[in-house]
Design a protein around this motif. Structure first.
Motif, PDB file in Angstrom:
ATOM      1  N   UNK A  27       0.686-106.093 -41.515  1.00  0.00           N
ATOM      2  CA  UNK A  27       1.646-106.305 -42.493  1.00  0.00           C
ATOM      3  C   UNK A  27       1.154-106.728 -43.713  1.00  0.00           C
ATOM      4  N   UNK A  28       0.771-106.470 -44.399  1.00  0.00           N
ATOM      5  CA  UNK A  28       0.827-107.716 -45.907  1.00  0.00           C
ATOM      6  C   UNK A  28       0.383-106.640 -46.462  1.00  0.00           C
ATOM      7  N   UNK A  29       1.010-107.672 -48.127  1.00  0.00           N
ATOM      8  CA  UNK A  29       0.516-107.190 -49.429  1.00  0.00           C
ATOM      9  C   UNK A  29      -0.697-107.046 -49.673  1.00  0.00           C
ATOM     10  N   UNK A  30      -2.045-106.810 -50.616  1.00  0.00           N
ATOM     11  CA  UNK A  30      -3.119-108.060 -50.563  1.00  0.00           C
ATOM     12  C   UNK A  30      -3.158-107.224 -52.104  1.00  0.00           C
ATOM     13  N   UNK A  31      -3.839-108.607 -52.835  1.00  0.00           N
ATOM     14  CA  UNK A  31      -3.820-108.671 -54.440  1.00  0.00           C
ATOM     15  C   UNK A  31      -5.677-108.145 -54.212  1.00  0.00           C
ATOM     16  N   UNK A  32      -6.400-107.013 -54.965  1.00  0.00           N
ATOM     17  CA  UNK A  32      -7.623-107.288 -55.369  1.00  0.00           C
ATOM     18  C   UNK A  32      -8.205-106.864 -56.390  1.00  0.00           C
ATOM     19  N   UNK A  33      -9.680-107.835 -55.918  1.00  0.00           N
ATOM     20  CA  UNK A  33     -10.348-107.562 -57.649  1.00  0.00           C
ATOM     21  C   UNK A  33     -10.715-106.065 -57.406  1.00  0.00           C
ATOM     22  N   UNK A  34     -11.601-105.249 -58.237  1.00  0.00           N
ATOM     23  CA  UNK A  34     -11.445-103.894 -58.327  1.00  0.00           C
ATOM     24  C   UNK A  34     -13.015-103.554 -58.899  1.00  0.00           C
ATOM     25  N   UNK A  35     -13.923-103.524 -58.684  1.00  0.00           N
ATOM     26  CA  UNK A  35     -15.367-103.489 -58.769  1.00  0.00           C
ATOM     27  C   UNK A  35     -15.804-101.972 -58.822  1.00  0.00           C
ATOM     28  N   UNK A  36     -15.064-101.004 -57.322  1.00  0.00           N
ATOM     29  CA  UNK A  36     -16.016 -99.744 -57.218  1.00  0.00           C
ATOM     30  C   UNK A  36     -14.878 -98.721 -56.563  1.00  0.00           C
ATOM     31  N   UNK A 128      13.841-108.943 -50.477  1.00  0.00           N
ATOM     32  CA  UNK A 128      13.476-108.116 -49.759  1.00  0.00           C
ATOM     33  C   UNK A 128      11.921-108.443 -48.926  1.00  0.00           C
ATOM     34  N   UNK A 129      11.112-108.553 -49.898  1.00  0.00           N
ATOM     35  CA  UNK A 129       9.769-108.532 -48.554  1.00  0.00           C
ATOM     36  C   UNK A 129       9.429-109.908 -48.263  1.00  0.00           C
ATOM     37  N   UNK A 130      10.478-111.037 -48.128  1.00  0.00           N
ATOM     38  CA  UNK A 130       9.335-112.692 -47.643  1.00  0.00           C
ATOM     39  C   UNK A 130       8.752-112.820 -46.526  1.00  0.00           C
ATOM     40  N   UNK A 131       9.654-111.420 -45.578  1.00  0.00           N
ATOM     41  CA  UNK A 131       8.531-111.261 -44.560  1.00  0.00           C
ATOM     42  C   UNK A 131       6.991-110.788 -44.663  1.00  0.00           C
ATOM     43  N   UNK A 132       7.176-110.053 -45.260  1.00  0.00           N
ATOM     44  CA  UNK A 132       5.632-109.280 -45.883  1.00  0.00           C
ATOM     45  C   UNK A 132       4.964-110.812 -46.406  1.00  0.00           C
ATOM     46  N   UNK A 133       3.654-110.982 -46.103  1.00  0.00           N
ATOM     47  CA  UNK A 133       2.538-112.068 -46.751  1.00  0.00           C
ATOM     48  C   UNK A 133       1.818-111.321 -47.970  1.00  0.00           C
ATOM     49  N   UNK A 134       1.863-112.496 -49.102  1.00  0.00           N
ATOM     50  CA  UNK A 134       0.518-111.626 -50.209  1.00  0.00           C
ATOM     51  C   UNK A 134      -0.498-112.222 -50.109  1.00  0.00           C
ATOM     52  N   UNK A 135      -1.683-111.925 -50.409  1.00  0.00           N
ATOM     53  CA  UNK A 135      -3.080-112.107 -49.417  1.00  0.00           C
ATOM     54  C   UNK A 135      -4.403-111.928 -51.398  1.00  0.00           C
ATOM     55  N   UNK A 172     -21.385-105.623 -48.756  1.00  0.00           N
ATOM     56  CA  UNK A 172     -19.919-105.848 -49.529  1.00  0.00           C
ATOM     57  C   UNK A 172     -19.479-106.883 -47.723  1.00  0.00           C
ATOM     58  N   UNK A 173     -19.198-107.872 -49.632  1.00  0.00           N
ATOM     59  CA  UNK A 173     -18.065-109.389 -48.429  1.00  0.00           C
ATOM     60  C   UNK A 173     -16.693-108.881 -48.748  1.00  0.00           C
ATOM     61  N   UNK A 174     -16.003-109.405 -47.623  1.00  0.00           N
ATOM     62  CA  UNK A 174     -14.232-109.159 -48.138  1.00  0.00           C
ATOM     63  C   UNK A 174     -13.619-110.080 -47.698  1.00  0.00           C
ATOM     64  N   UNK A 175     -13.387-110.816 -48.631  1.00  0.00           N
ATOM     65  CA  UNK A 175     -12.952-112.480 -48.127  1.00  0.00           C
ATOM     66  C   UNK A 175     -11.185-112.275 -47.762  1.00  0.00           C
ATOM     67  N   UNK A 176     -10.482-112.584 -47.137  1.00  0.00           N
ATOM     68  CA  UNK A 176      -8.963-113.137 -47.086  1.00  0.00           C
ATOM     69  C   UNK A 176      -9.181-114.344 -47.520  1.00  0.00           C
ATOM     70  N   UNK A 177      -8.376-114.526 -48.783  1.00  0.00           N
ATOM     71  CA  UNK A 177      -7.902-115.799 -48.821  1.00  0.00           C
ATOM     72  C   UNK A 177      -6.390-116.476 -48.346  1.00  0.00           C
ATOM     73  N   UNK A 178      -6.681-117.410 -48.534  1.00  0.00           N
ATOM     74  CA  UNK A 178      -4.915-117.256 -47.933  1.00  0.00           C
ATOM     75  C   UNK A 178      -3.434-116.969 -48.419  1.00  0.00           C
ATOM     76  N   UNK A 179      -2.495-116.796 -47.645  1.00  0.00           N
ATOM     77  CA  UNK A 179      -1.492-116.184 -48.583  1.00  0.00           C
ATOM     78  C   UNK A 179      -0.811-116.662 -49.710  1.00  0.00           C
ATOM     79  N   UNK A 180      -0.075-116.662 -50.247  1.00  0.00           N
ATOM     80  CA  UNK A 180       0.619-117.277 -51.307  1.00  0.00           C
ATOM     81  C   UNK A 180       1.829-117.965 -50.511  1.00  0.00           C
TER      82      UNK A 180
END
Length: 207
Positions: A27-36, A128-135, A172-180
């Motif tokens: 269960x995560x919240x991803x913030x990603x760049x958008x190309x295609x 209310x979302x402190x338990x969800x990693x933002x990555x 395509x390389x998907x790089x998961x960076x450290x959570x905030x």
């Protein structure tokens, strides 16, 4: 089923996915760049994530069906009057889905840089979302980035047919960076700034 279907769609489009970095939580919240448009089946196939998408997609029958199959949250990015309702929909989705992804650039870029990150929808994570990693997540198509990118006035169907007609695979390389960290997610603007900086730094290091 949606995850398998989207993974198969990415494979049919010739995408070969490699993941690296910090393995995300279920269960995560991803913030990603958008190309295609390939970003969506590829990332969903790799993680099972649902997405926050522009409501313009809801007007296209097949795309709407596909989006709803994957629990997509539709938002009207240019309707400031409905921001509060949109934030509430994102909060509800966070409690109902395993993972959720937002593309804060608001549109696709040419992949060689980043557009400004819009932070309004990140307000859903303020409480209310402190338990969800933002990555932060960097989607990198390598040397073919400019060829894959869906930008400018190119119609979506033309872009899709052009990519499907390629005889070489799309790596395509998907790089998961450290959570905030706790301090980096103090508010929506801090989240947007930190996530953008993390992705931009990863892009710069790879050059």
């Amino acid at each position: 089923m949606p995850r398998w279907f989207l993974r198969a769609l990415a494979t049919i489009a010739g995408v070969r996915i490699r993941t690296r970095g910090i393995h995300p939580a279920a269960r995560s919240f991803f913030i990603a760049n958008h190309v295609s448009w390939l970003d969506i089946p590829a990332l969903a196939g790799a993680t099972g994530t649902a997405f926050v998408a522009h409501d313009g997609l809801a007007a296209i029958g097949p795309l709407r069906w596909l989006c709803e199959l994957n629990d997509t949250v539709f938002v009207a990015r240019h309707d400031r009057r409905s921001v509060a309702a949109q934030i509430e929909r994102v909060r509800r989705a966070l409690s109902e889905t395993g993972a959720l992804t937002v593309f804060p650039e608001g549109t696709t870029s040419d992949g060689t840089g980043l557009l400004p990150f819009k932070s309004s929808l990140l307000s859903a994570l303020d409480t209310g979302a402190d338990h969800i990693p933002i990555q932060p997540v960097w989607l990198d198509y390598g040397k073919v980035t400019r060829d894959i990118a869906w930008v400018g006035t190119e119609p979506g169907l033309d872009n899709a047919l052009r990519i499907l007609a390629r005889w070489r695979p799309v790596n395509l390389t998907i790089t998961f960076l450290p959570p905030l960290t706790e301090s980096e997610r103090a508010n929506r603007k801090a989240m947007a700034h930190t996530a953008r900086h993390a992705i931009a730094s990863a892009m710069a290091e790879a050059r």
